[in-house]
Scaffold this motif. Structure first.
Motif, PDB file in Angstrom:
ATOM      1  N   MET A   1       1.127  -1.456   0.187  1.00  0.00           N
ATOM      2  CA  MET A   1      -0.199  -0.291  -0.387  1.00  0.00           C
ATOM      3  C   MET A   1       0.605   1.865   0.128  1.00  0.00           C
ATOM      4  N   LYS A   2       0.775   2.383  -1.090  1.00  0.00           N
ATOM      5  CA  LYS A   2       1.041   3.047  -1.294  1.00  0.00           C
ATOM      6  C   LYS A   2       0.837   4.502   0.681  1.00  0.00           C
ATOM      7  N   GLN A   3       2.416   4.791   0.749  1.00  0.00           N
ATOM      8  CA  GLN A   3       1.782   5.892   1.929  1.00  0.00           C
ATOM      9  C   GLN A   3       1.926   7.185   1.538  1.00  0.00           C
ATOM     10  N   SER A   4       0.589   7.838   2.530  1.00  0.00           N
ATOM     11  CA  SER A   4       0.608   9.421   1.816  1.00  0.00           C
ATOM     12  C   SER A   4       1.802  10.358   2.297  1.00  0.00           C
ATOM     13  N   PRO A   5       2.129  11.143   1.694  1.00  0.00           N
ATOM     14  CA  PRO A   5       3.163  12.011   1.816  1.00  0.00           C
ATOM     15  C   PRO A   5       2.288  12.473   3.622  1.00  0.00           C
ATOM     16  N   THR A   6       3.058  12.811   4.463  1.00  0.00           N
ATOM     17  CA  THR A   6       3.222  13.241   5.720  1.00  0.00           C
ATOM     18  C   THR A   6       3.250  15.062   6.121  1.00  0.00           C
ATOM     19  N   ARG A   7       3.101  15.113   7.085  1.00  0.00           N
ATOM     20  CA  ARG A   7       3.994  16.922   6.901  1.00  0.00           C
ATOM     21  C   ARG A   7       3.812  16.547   9.104  1.00  0.00           C
ATOM     22  N   VAL A   8       4.963  17.298   9.805  1.00  0.00           N
ATOM     23  CA  VAL A   8       4.466  17.013  11.353  1.00  0.00           C
ATOM     24  C   VAL A   8       3.694  18.442  11.605  1.00  0.00           C
ATOM     25  N   ILE A   9       2.798  18.301  13.024  1.00  0.00           N
ATOM     26  CA  ILE A   9       2.246  19.263  12.907  1.00  0.00           C
ATOM     27  C   ILE A   9       2.849  19.127  14.911  1.00  0.00           C
ATOM     28  N   THR A  10       2.748  20.265  15.401  1.00  0.00           N
ATOM     29  CA  THR A  10       3.664  20.327  16.465  1.00  0.00           C
ATOM     30  C   THR A  10       2.232  20.998  17.775  1.00  0.00           C
ATOM     31  N   ALA A  11       1.577  19.639  19.101  1.00  0.00           N
ATOM     32  CA  ALA A  11       0.806  20.298  19.641  1.00  0.00           C
ATOM     33  C   ALA A  11       1.255  20.613  21.367  1.00  0.00           C
ATOM     34  N   HIS A  12       0.694  21.718  21.927  1.00  0.00           N
ATOM     35  CA  HIS A  12       0.867  21.135  23.193  1.00  0.00           C
ATOM     36  C   HIS A  12      -0.600  21.083  24.225  1.00  0.00           C
ATOM     37  N   ILE A  13      -0.098  20.086  24.532  1.00  0.00           N
ATOM     38  CA  ILE A  13      -1.725  19.162  25.393  1.00  0.00           C
ATOM     39  C   ILE A  13      -0.963  18.767  26.748  1.00  0.00           C
ATOM     40  N   PRO A  14      -2.286  18.675  27.160  1.00  0.00           N
ATOM     41  CA  PRO A  14      -1.941  19.023  28.630  1.00  0.00           C
ATOM     42  C   PRO A  14      -1.819  17.288  28.853  1.00  0.00           C
ATOM     43  N   ILE A  15      -0.190  17.805  30.060  1.00  0.00           N
ATOM     44  CA  ILE A  15       0.099  15.710  30.491  1.00  0.00           C
ATOM     45  C   ILE A  15      -0.312  14.774  31.030  1.00  0.00           C
ATOM     46  N   GLU A  16      -1.888  15.210  31.327  1.00  0.00           N
ATOM     47  CA  GLU A  16      -2.824  14.469  31.626  1.00  0.00           C
ATOM     48  C   GLU A  16      -3.001  13.532  30.341  1.00  0.00           C
ATOM     49  N   MET A  17      -3.243  14.589  29.241  1.00  0.00           N
ATOM     50  CA  MET A  17      -3.588  13.718  28.176  1.00  0.00           C
ATOM     51  C   MET A  17      -1.875  12.954  27.365  1.00  0.00           C
ATOM     52  N   ALA A  18      -1.338  13.656  27.526  1.00  0.00           N
ATOM     53  CA  ALA A  18      -0.208  12.878  26.836  1.00  0.00           C
ATOM     54  C   ALA A  18       0.654  11.682  27.966  1.00  0.00           C
ATOM     55  N   GLU A  19      -0.008  11.550  29.169  1.00  0.00           N
ATOM     56  CA  GLU A  19       0.259  10.519  29.859  1.00  0.00           C
ATOM     57  C   GLU A  19      -1.609   9.500  29.180  1.00  0.00           C
ATOM     58  N   LYS A  20      -2.448   9.793  28.779  1.00  0.00           N
ATOM     59  CA  LYS A  20      -3.104   8.568  28.239  1.00  0.00           C
ATOM     60  C   LYS A  20      -2.872   8.518  26.775  1.00  0.00           C
ATOM     61  N   ILE A  21      -1.988   9.161  26.204  1.00  0.00           N
ATOM     62  CA  ILE A  21      -1.502   8.636  24.989  1.00  0.00           C
ATOM     63  C   ILE A  21      -0.477   7.766  25.171  1.00  0.00           C
ATOM     64  N   ASP A  22       0.267   8.021  25.991  1.00  0.00           N
ATOM     65  CA  ASP A  22       0.888   7.044  25.996  1.00  0.00           C
ATOM     66  C   ASP A  22       0.276   5.523  26.773  1.00  0.00           C
ATOM     67  N   GLU A  23      -0.586   5.415  27.517  1.00  0.00           N
ATOM     68  CA  GLU A  23      -1.479   4.584  27.804  1.00  0.00           C
ATOM     69  C   GLU A  23      -1.791   3.445  27.341  1.00  0.00           C
ATOM     70  N   LEU A  24      -2.426   4.776  26.101  1.00  0.00           N
ATOM     71  CA  LEU A  24      -3.124   3.673  24.748  1.00  0.00           C
ATOM     72  C   LEU A  24      -2.044   3.038  23.900  1.00  0.00           C
ATOM     73  N   ALA A  25      -0.891   3.641  23.647  1.00  0.00           N
ATOM     74  CA  ALA A  25       0.095   3.484  22.697  1.00  0.00           C
ATOM     75  C   ALA A  25       0.666   2.016  23.320  1.00  0.00           C
ATOM     76  N   ALA A  26       1.118   2.196  24.530  1.00  0.00           N
ATOM     77  CA  ALA A  26       1.684   0.736  25.242  1.00  0.00           C
ATOM     78  C   ALA A  26       0.528  -0.211  24.971  1.00  0.00           C
ATOM     79  N   SER A  27      -0.827   0.201  25.564  1.00  0.00           N
ATOM     80  CA  SER A  27      -1.986  -1.187  25.181  1.00  0.00           C
ATOM     81  C   SER A  27      -2.437  -1.392  24.404  1.00  0.00           C
TER      82      SER A  27
END
Length: 92
Positions: A1-27
């Protein structure tokens, strides 16, 4: 499958949200980037759908396809009773 071009977007998010993202990624055994892309795809789809429904509702109003306010009140007041009324239908 051909991968679409990407672009990096940076966002400041609350630490609690970042931790939940980390938890989801791990699980899910996925990267944080994958979790963020899934979340963004879901919110974009939701907002596009909401926008389409809003436009359809505005067209319905313009065409006179509306439910009478009193009919809605009667229906709402009947909910939770022994004999709720059927959902009112649009006129027009």
């Amino acid at each position: 499958m051909k991968q679409s071009p990407t672009r990096v977007i940076t966002a400041h998010i609350p630490i609690e949200m970042a931790e939940k993202i980390d938890e989801l990624a791990a699980s899910y055994d996925r990267s944080r980037g994958w979790i963020v892309k899934q979340a963004l795809a879901a919110i974009i789809e939701q907002e596009e759908s909401r926008h389409a429904m809003t436009l359809e509702a505005l067209r319905a109003v313009d065409e006179g396809r509306v439910v009478d306010h009193n009919d809605v009140l009667k229906w709402a007041n009947s909910l939770g009773t022994d004999s709720p009324l059927p959902v009112p239908k649009a006129k027009g």
